[in-house]
Design a protein around this motif. Sequence first.
Motif, PDB file in Angstrom:
ATOM      1  N   GLU A 165      50.516  30.696  42.349  1.00  0.00           N
ATOM      2  CA  GLU A 165      50.008  30.338  43.703  1.00  0.00           C
ATOM      3  C   GLU A 165      50.625  29.428  44.523  1.00  0.00           C
ATOM      4  O   GLU A 165      50.806  29.520  45.466  1.00  0.00           O
ATOM      5  CB  GLU A 165      48.702  30.449  43.418  1.00  0.00           C
ATOM      6  CG  GLU A 165      47.821  31.840  43.038  1.00  0.00           C
ATOM      7  CD  GLU A 165      48.098  32.993  44.223  1.00  0.00           C
ATOM      8  OE1 GLU A 165      48.366  32.758  45.354  1.00  0.00           O
ATOM      9  OE2 GLU A 165      48.183  34.136  43.531  1.00  0.00           O
ATOM     10  N   ASN A 195      42.976  32.180  46.355  1.00  0.00           N
ATOM     11  CA  ASN A 195      43.799  32.911  45.344  1.00  0.00           C
ATOM     12  C   ASN A 195      43.652  32.373  43.932  1.00  0.00           C
ATOM     13  O   ASN A 195      43.690  33.335  43.119  1.00  0.00           O
ATOM     14  CB  ASN A 195      45.171  32.917  45.977  1.00  0.00           C
ATOM     15  CG  ASN A 195      45.463  33.523  47.319  1.00  0.00           C
ATOM     16  OD1 ASN A 195      44.480  34.477  47.684  1.00  0.00           O
ATOM     17  ND2 ASN A 195      46.665  33.517  47.954  1.00  0.00           N
ATOM     18  N   SER A 198      40.066  33.306  42.793  1.00  0.00           N
ATOM     19  CA  SER A 198      39.834  34.575  42.846  1.00  0.00           C
ATOM     20  C   SER A 198      40.614  35.175  41.450  1.00  0.00           C
ATOM     21  O   SER A 198      40.013  36.192  41.000  1.00  0.00           O
ATOM     22  CB  SER A 198      40.017  35.278  44.011  1.00  0.00           C
ATOM     23  OG  SER A 198      41.493  35.188  44.514  1.00  0.00           O
ATOM     24  N   ARG A 199      41.666  34.823  41.320  1.00  0.00           N
ATOM     25  CA  ARG A 199      42.489  35.410  40.226  1.00  0.00           C
ATOM     26  C   ARG A 199      41.919  34.928  38.820  1.00  0.00           C
ATOM     27  O   ARG A 199      41.897  35.671  37.915  1.00  0.00           O
ATOM     28  CB  ARG A 199      44.162  35.002  40.233  1.00  0.00           C
ATOM     29  CG  ARG A 199      45.025  35.791  41.330  1.00  0.00           C
ATOM     30  CD  ARG A 199      46.230  35.436  41.440  1.00  0.00           C
ATOM     31  NE  ARG A 199      46.895  35.658  39.858  1.00  0.00           N
ATOM     32  CZ  ARG A 199      48.312  35.244  39.792  1.00  0.00           C
ATOM     33  NH1 ARG A 199      48.994  34.520  40.652  1.00  0.00           N
ATOM     34  NH2 ARG A 199      48.689  35.688  38.662  1.00  0.00           N
ATOM     35  N   GLY A 203      40.345  38.184  38.750  1.00  0.00           N
ATOM     36  CA  GLY A 203      41.353  38.942  38.143  1.00  0.00           C
ATOM     37  C   GLY A 203      42.557  39.394  39.128  1.00  0.00           C
ATOM     38  O   GLY A 203      43.663  39.875  38.765  1.00  0.00           O
ATOM     39  N   GLN A 204      42.208  38.855  40.574  1.00  0.00           N
ATOM     40  CA  GLN A 204      43.306  39.321  41.564  1.00  0.00           C
ATOM     41  C   GLN A 204      42.906  38.527  42.752  1.00  0.00           C
ATOM     42  O   GLN A 204      41.932  37.919  42.750  1.00  0.00           O
ATOM     43  CB  GLN A 204      42.921  40.677  41.822  1.00  0.00           C
ATOM     44  CG  GLN A 204      41.699  41.391  42.410  1.00  0.00           C
ATOM     45  CD  GLN A 204      41.508  42.725  42.805  1.00  0.00           C
ATOM     46  OE1 GLN A 204      42.351  43.422  43.387  1.00  0.00           O
ATOM     47  NE2 GLN A 204      40.435  43.487  42.237  1.00  0.00           N
ATOM     48  N   SER A 205      44.008  38.467  43.658  1.00  0.00           N
ATOM     49  CA  SER A 205      43.706  37.638  44.816  1.00  0.00           C
ATOM     50  C   SER A 205      43.433  38.553  45.787  1.00  0.00           C
ATOM     51  O   SER A 205      43.772  39.835  45.782  1.00  0.00           O
ATOM     52  CB  SER A 205      45.053  36.894  45.230  1.00  0.00           C
ATOM     53  OG  SER A 205      46.196  37.797  45.579  1.00  0.00           O
ATOM     54  N   PHE A 206      43.065  37.975  46.869  1.00  0.00           N
ATOM     55  CA  PHE A 206      42.601  38.979  48.113  1.00  0.00           C
ATOM     56  C   PHE A 206      43.089  38.350  49.343  1.00  0.00           C
ATOM     57  O   PHE A 206      42.457  38.047  50.472  1.00  0.00           O
ATOM     58  CB  PHE A 206      41.060  38.996  48.188  1.00  0.00           C
ATOM     59  CG  PHE A 206      40.456  39.578  46.902  1.00  0.00           C
ATOM     60  CD1 PHE A 206      40.285  40.939  46.780  1.00  0.00           C
ATOM     61  CD2 PHE A 206      39.928  38.663  45.917  1.00  0.00           C
ATOM     62  CE1 PHE A 206      39.708  41.503  45.721  1.00  0.00           C
ATOM     63  CE2 PHE A 206      39.693  39.355  44.760  1.00  0.00           C
ATOM     64  CZ  PHE A 206      39.443  40.709  44.723  1.00  0.00           C
ATOM     65  N   HIS A 271      35.620  46.069  36.609  1.00  0.00           N
ATOM     66  CA  HIS A 271      35.727  45.322  35.447  1.00  0.00           C
ATOM     67  C   HIS A 271      35.288  46.349  34.289  1.00  0.00           C
ATOM     68  O   HIS A 271      35.600  46.402  33.299  1.00  0.00           O
ATOM     69  CB  HIS A 271      35.169  44.043  35.491  1.00  0.00           C
ATOM     70  CG  HIS A 271      36.037  43.216  35.874  1.00  0.00           C
ATOM     71  ND1 HIS A 271      36.374  42.941  37.522  1.00  0.00           N
ATOM     72  CD2 HIS A 271      36.819  42.159  35.616  1.00  0.00           C
ATOM     73  CE1 HIS A 271      37.322  42.050  37.604  1.00  0.00           C
ATOM     74  NE2 HIS A 271      37.646  41.537  36.336  1.00  0.00           N
ATOM     75  N   ASP A 286      39.991  37.581  32.930  1.00  0.00           N
ATOM     76  CA  ASP A 286      39.403  36.543  34.104  1.00  0.00           C
ATOM     77  C   ASP A 286      38.209  36.378  33.474  1.00  0.00           C
ATOM     78  O   ASP A 286      37.539  37.091  32.652  1.00  0.00           O
ATOM     79  CB  ASP A 286      39.527  37.277  35.215  1.00  0.00           C
ATOM     80  CG  ASP A 286      39.215  38.891  35.115  1.00  0.00           C
ATOM     81  OD1 ASP A 286      37.876  38.873  35.081  1.00  0.00           O
ATOM     82  OD2 ASP A 286      39.724  39.737  35.173  1.00  0.00           O
TER      83      ASP A 286
END
Length: 522
Positions: A165, A195, A198-199, A203-206, A271, A286
Motif C-alpha cells: 500500500e 487500505n 481494511s486489508r 482481507g481487501q481494500s475498498f 468470510h 485477516d
Amino acid sequence: MALLNSKELHDLITTSMNYPLFLIPIFFLSIIILFERFRSRAKSNLPPSPQRLPIIGNLHQLGTHPHRSFRALSDKYGPLMLLHLGQVPTLVVSSSDMVKEIVKKHDVVFSDRPQTTAVDVFLYGGKDIGFAPYGEYWRQIRKLCVLELLSVKRVQQFHFVREEETALLVNKIRKACTNGASINLSEMLIATSNNIVSRCILGQSFEEENGGSTFGEITRRVMTDFMAFSVADFFPGKYGRWIDVVRGFMGRLNESFRALDTFFDQVVAEHKTVLNNDHNGSGRKDFAGILLGLQNDGMLDFDLTQENLKAVLMDMFVGASDTTSTALEWLMAELVRNPRVMKKVQEEVRRVVGNKSEIEINHINQMEYLKCVIKENLRLHPPLPFLVPRKTLSSVKLGGYDIPERTVVYINVWAIHRDPSEWDKPEEFFPERFENNPIDFKLGQDSFQFVPFGVGRRGCPGVQFGVASTEYVIAHLLYWFDWKLSTDGGPILEEELDMSEVYGLTVHKKGPLHLVPIPYSP
C-alpha cells in the motif's frame, strides 16, 4: 354564622392542641435528615469546581474544543477538577502525577466506561474492546485480540500489506509530480491508512477509482460523532433521547451506522462462506478470518455473536484507520512548518537507506531522529486528546479529594503533553527533546507525562500496529520526495499553514493538507 356549642368548642381546642404535637416528630425527623445531608456534604472533600448554572451545570463551558477549554479551566481550578455537565458529574484530570496515582493505586476503580449514545449506536451497546464495560466480557475479548490480532508477531506478518500500500501511495504521488501541481496529501493518507487497515482486518481494500477511500469520509465522521454533543448523554432518560431525535442527531448517527453495519454483515457473510470451503487455511489470513476460524474450531471461551464480531471489527477498522491517517497528516504539517526539522530527518532517512531502492524494517530501526520526530508529533497532537472517557466503579480518594462512584473521568492528555512544568517550551515542535531520553509511549512504561495511547489496563492494545504503519509510510514520504507548501494562488509561508482543528474522538486538521511533492533521486 352560628355560634359553637360547648362540645364543639371543646373538640376544637383539643384538636388545636394535638395537631402541633403530631407535627413535632416529623419536624425533628426532617431536621435530622437535613443535618445528616449537610454533615455528609461537609465531610466530602470534592475537587474544586467552576461556578455552575442551574440545570445545565458547566455545559456552557465546554466550548467547541473541550480539550482546550478544560485546560484553561484546570489552569484556574487545579489538575483535578469536578464539573457538572448537565446531570453527569465529570472529573477532569490534567496532570501526570494524578494519572500516575490512578494507574498505580486505583486502576481497577477507573477502568469502567460510560455508555454514551454513540457507543450504543455504533458499537452495539459496547460489545467492542475500547468501550466495553469493565468486566469478564471485556477481559476475554481484549485477551483474544491482543494474542491473536495485535501481537508483535502478527504485526510483522502483515508487513507485506504496508509495503504494497505504501508503494502504491508513492507511485500515485510520482504521477502527480509530472505537472508540478500541489496534491491533496490528506486525502491520499486517509486512503492509504484505510487500505492498510481494511486489508489486515477484512482481507481487501475498498479504494474508489479516483484513488479515494470508500470509507475515508465516513470513518472520520464517525470519530467526530463519537464526541459530538448528545442531549441524552448529559440528561439521561427518554426526554434527552427524544430531543436528540428531534434535532436530527440520532438520524445522523443511524445513517452512518447503517452504512457500516450493512458493509460488515456482507464482509462476515463472505468470510463464513470462504471458511466453509477452506481446506488450506487461506481464509484465515485477516483479522475477521482469524476470529471466525477460532470460533469454528471451538477455541473461544465465550460465544462470539454476530454483533460481538461486528463491534470488534468496527472498533479496529474505524479507530485504527483514522488515528493513523490523523497522525500522519499532523506530522507532515508540522514538518513543512519546521524546515530545520524536515531537513534533519530527511538527511537521516536518506543516509540510512543509501542508494537502495527499498526501505526495509531494519532501516527504520536505525532512524533514531525519525522516532523522535514521531514522538514529538504524538506529544503535540495525541490521536485522542482525552483518551477514551472512563467511569469510576466505586467511590475513591484521589489526590486527597473524594471522587464519587459513577463519575465520568476525562484524562486530558492534550493538556498533560503541553504542561510547562513537565516540558520545556511545550508549544514548540522540538523533536530533540526526546534524544537520549527514556520517555516512551509503550504501555507499561512509567512515563506518565507522555501517554498518547493511554495507560493502565484500558490503554490502547493496538500501539504496535499503528506505530508500524506511521513509521513505514512517513519514511517513504521523506525519502522519495521533498515537500513545499503551495496554494492555487502561489507559494505560502510555513507559518501561514492553517493548523485549525476539528474536535472528535480524534482531533484532525480542519482543512486538507495541500503540498507540492518534488521527486528525489538517490
